[in-house]
Design an enzyme around this catalytic site. Sequence first.
Site, PDB file in Angstrom:
ATOM      1  N   ASP A  67       0.877  -1.173   0.000  1.00 35.31           N
ATOM      2  CA  ASP A  67       0.000   0.000   0.000  1.00 35.31           C
ATOM      3  C   ASP A  67       0.910   1.216   0.000  1.00 35.31           C
ATOM      4  OD1 ASP A  67      -1.600   2.184   0.628  1.00 35.31           O
ATOM      5  OD2 ASP A  67      -2.500   1.277   2.408  1.00 35.31           O
ATOM      6  N   VAL A  68       0.899   1.999  -1.083  1.00 33.25           N
ATOM      7  CA  VAL A  68       1.861   3.092  -1.209  1.00 33.25           C
ATOM      8  C   VAL A  68       1.628   4.211  -0.205  1.00 33.25           C
ATOM      9  CG1 VAL A  68       2.312   2.627  -3.638  1.00 33.25           C
ATOM     10  CG2 VAL A  68       0.521   4.276  -3.003  1.00 33.25           C
ATOM     11  N   ASN A  94       2.753   5.757 -10.074  1.00 33.46           N
ATOM     12  CA  ASN A  94       1.513   5.724 -10.842  1.00 33.46           C
ATOM     13  C   ASN A  94       0.266   5.422 -10.016  1.00 33.46           C
ATOM     14  OD1 ASN A  94      -0.192   5.063 -13.419  1.00 33.46           O
ATOM     15  ND2 ASN A  94      -0.210   3.181 -12.201  1.00 33.46           N
ATOM     16  N   TYR A 167      -9.832  14.143  -5.893  1.00 34.64           N
ATOM     17  CA  TYR A 167      -8.948  13.687  -6.976  1.00 34.64           C
ATOM     18  C   TYR A 167      -8.208  14.866  -7.608  1.00 34.64           C
ATOM     19  CZ  TYR A 167      -7.463  11.239 -11.223  1.00 34.64           C
ATOM     20  OH  TYR A 167      -6.718  10.694 -12.243  1.00 34.64           O
ATOM     21  N   LYS A 171      -4.092  15.749  -7.693  1.00 39.99           N
ATOM     22  CA  LYS A 171      -3.308  15.927  -8.910  1.00 39.99           C
ATOM     23  C   LYS A 171      -2.675  17.319  -8.966  1.00 39.99           C
ATOM     24  CE  LYS A 171      -4.079  11.795 -10.372  1.00 39.99           C
ATOM     25  NZ  LYS A 171      -2.994  10.788 -10.445  1.00 39.99           N
TER      26      LYS A 171
END
Length: 269
Positions: A67-68, A94, A167, A171
């Site tokens: 899990d990043v 990614n 989201y 970003k």
Amino acid sequence: MTFPKPLAGQKALVTGANSGIGKGVAIALGVAGADVVINYETDKDAATEVVDTIRAGGANAIALQADVSSPSEVDAMFARAIEEFGTLDILVANAGLQQDAPFTEMTLEKWSKVLDVNLTGQFLCAQAATREFLRRGVVPSVSRAAGKIICMSSVHQVIPWAGHANYATSKGGIKLLMESMAQELAPKGIRVNAIAPGAVRTPINTSAWSTAEALKSLLTLIPYGRIGEPEDIARAAVWLASDESDYVIGTTLFVDGGMTLYPGFATGG
């Protein structure tokens, strides 16, 4: 015919590489000659299929679960990757997800989960990769740079997205995280850049292209007239990871069919 392998001898780690854009990038890096760590959080079988595809092409690959957004899991993943491959030369950060809701209905849990994976996950992985790049330094026979980091962003680092505040915020954060890292790490021989995909045919956005009506609506946003494929992003990633882009630092490469050209204004708005 023998094709050049611009990443021969290099070792890469791609997060979220068991499907979609990450899968396409990982396979392309392998075709270009790199050995590749396939990170996944769930669906080990899909990750194993990517490993098999890369190995069938002549490069080495392994799948590592993590899990990043977890510092301990990221540290363990990078330690295992370096143990297996000796070092790392390329990180493609990614891994990402969406948990959408109207702004007034978005829970703190949804907000935090998307920021934790999409933004904090890139920070943690980039930090771990940078430490290895600095430890090893430049190996001229492998690459002109000590290391390459590619952050996967989105057209929504510049295009607001109602109903997706978490989201879009993640970003937008990636943009300045990438640029700040690039500014700090370039003097140390580490190149940091980003790719901002537009609409790409992946499982994360199936509803946007899976019916003729949905696809027709989506294409009104894309001047080039087609949806993107993971391979479009993968080719850009190979270039950014190679010495062919050695003077490219702190840049976001938009691979979006012109989506960021605001096509609604093509006829005067």
